[in-house]
Write an enzyme that holds these catalytic residues in place. Structure first.
Site, PDB file in Angstrom:
ATOM      1  N   GLU A 146      46.989  50.953  48.067  1.00  0.00           N
ATOM      2  CA  GLU A 146      45.528  51.060  47.969  1.00  0.00           C
ATOM      3  C   GLU A 146      44.853  50.706  49.290  1.00  0.00           C
ATOM      4  OE1 GLU A 146      43.634  48.889  44.787  1.00  0.00           O
ATOM      5  OE2 GLU A 146      41.743  49.961  45.117  1.00  0.00           O
ATOM      6  N   GLU A 240      37.297  51.746  37.690  1.00  0.00           N
ATOM      7  CA  GLU A 240      37.427  50.320  37.966  1.00  0.00           C
ATOM      8  C   GLU A 240      36.030  49.711  38.042  1.00  0.00           C
ATOM      9  OE1 GLU A 240      40.673  48.109  40.672  1.00  0.00           O
ATOM     10  OE2 GLU A 240      39.160  49.179  41.806  1.00  0.00           O
TER      11      GLU A 240
HETATM   12 MN    MN Z   1      40.520  49.594  43.479  1.00  0.00          MN
END
Ligand code: MN
Length: 289
Positions: A146, A240
């Site tokens: 990420e 998210e």
């Molecule tokens: Mn994230």
């Protein structure tokens, strides 16, 4: 393509009640997939999760951010070894849940560093990720790294930076994980990085600029989804969002979740599911023009 929700939308506690609630609510909101944070893999009941996922016909992925005691960029070999052990445990959990993805900040600690990453630290992390990628491949699991903003790592803050790091890792079982919340801080725009990363994009987080309701902040989602369409992305897309309404002992403080941006997880999740599917449908029709 699977559309998912991060479990922290529903719970910050991953005991039996928390796991059950998160899986039931994710399914109820209309998602295909739940992303489970494994900040504490040693206490996570993988067998319970696997059973509930099967019962609810829901796919699972897992994510985590490392910390100072598990940082793969550390100059202390014992810390790097602890990080690898922890990530190996996470791979076993993903495998037990029938999952195929492990993502997040799995290449460094997730924290504000006070100095740039060193070349030795990067090399240490790249070598460890390479070993983990081989192990993951044997379990049928893919790794995605990420890209997060400068306050959460000093290793990769942009899509192009991630490509450089992937070259250092040198393993085909590792891809880039982009997150619109972090892109909104670090990238020039929401379109170019998606095209730059192209077929090395393996995972997506959809988050608003303040991490609250999609469409209520400054993230240019229209451009981002056009980018996904342009590269033909068909991997997981996971919503998210964090609020002080749902508190995780491990994550909330690390991410600076001090404010209450929403209170009703069910409404937030249903809205996000419709928002993401609506964006995808809209860009799909561009092919008809
Ligand atoms: Mn994230």
């Amino acid at each position: 393509m699977q559309i998912g929700a991060h479990a922290l939308v529903f719970t910050g506690v991953f005991d039996e009640a928390g796991i059950t609630l998160a899986i039931e609510k994710t399914k109820l909101a209309g998602f295909d997939l739940i992303e489970i944070p494994l900040m504490d893999p040693w206490t996570f009941d993988r067998h319970l999760a696997a059973r509930l996922l099967r019962e609810h016909d829901l796919a699972a992925t897992a994510s985590l951010g490392l910390n100072d005691s598990t940082d793969l960029t550390s100059s202390d070999p014992a810390v790097v070894a602890a990080g690898e052990r922890m990530l190996e445990e996470c791979l076993d959990i993903v495998h037990a849940m029938g999952g195929t993805r492990l993502c997040g900040v799995i290449y460094s600690a997730m924290k504000k560093y006070l100095q740039p990453a060193t070349s030795a630290g990067r090399a240490s992390s790249a070598a460890a990720i390479n070993r983990l990628a081989t192990r993951a491949e044997g379990l049928g699991i893919h790794l995605s790294l990420e890209v997060v903003n400068r306050y959460e790592t000093n290793v990769i803050n942009t899509g192009r930076g991630a490509l450089e790091f992937l070259d250092e890792v040198g393993h085909t079982n590792v891809s880039v994980h982009l997150d619109t919340y972090h892109m909104n801080i670090e990238e020039s725009d929401q379109f170019s990085p998606v095209l730059d990363v192209g077929d090395r994009l393996g995972y997506v987080h959809i988050g608003e600029s303040h991490r609250g309701y999609l469409g209520s902040g400054t993230v240019d989602f229209d451009s981002f989804f056009r980018g996904l369409s342009r590269i033909g992305y068909d991997g997981p897309i996971v919503f998210e969002s964090f609020s002080s309404a749902v508190v995780s002992a491990e994550l909330s403080n690390t991410l600076g979740i001090w404010r209450n941006l929403w209170q009703d997880s069910d409404n937030l999740a249903a809205h996000a599911n419709a928002f993401i599917r609506g964006q995808l449908r809209a860009v799909e029709t561009i092919a008809l023009h």
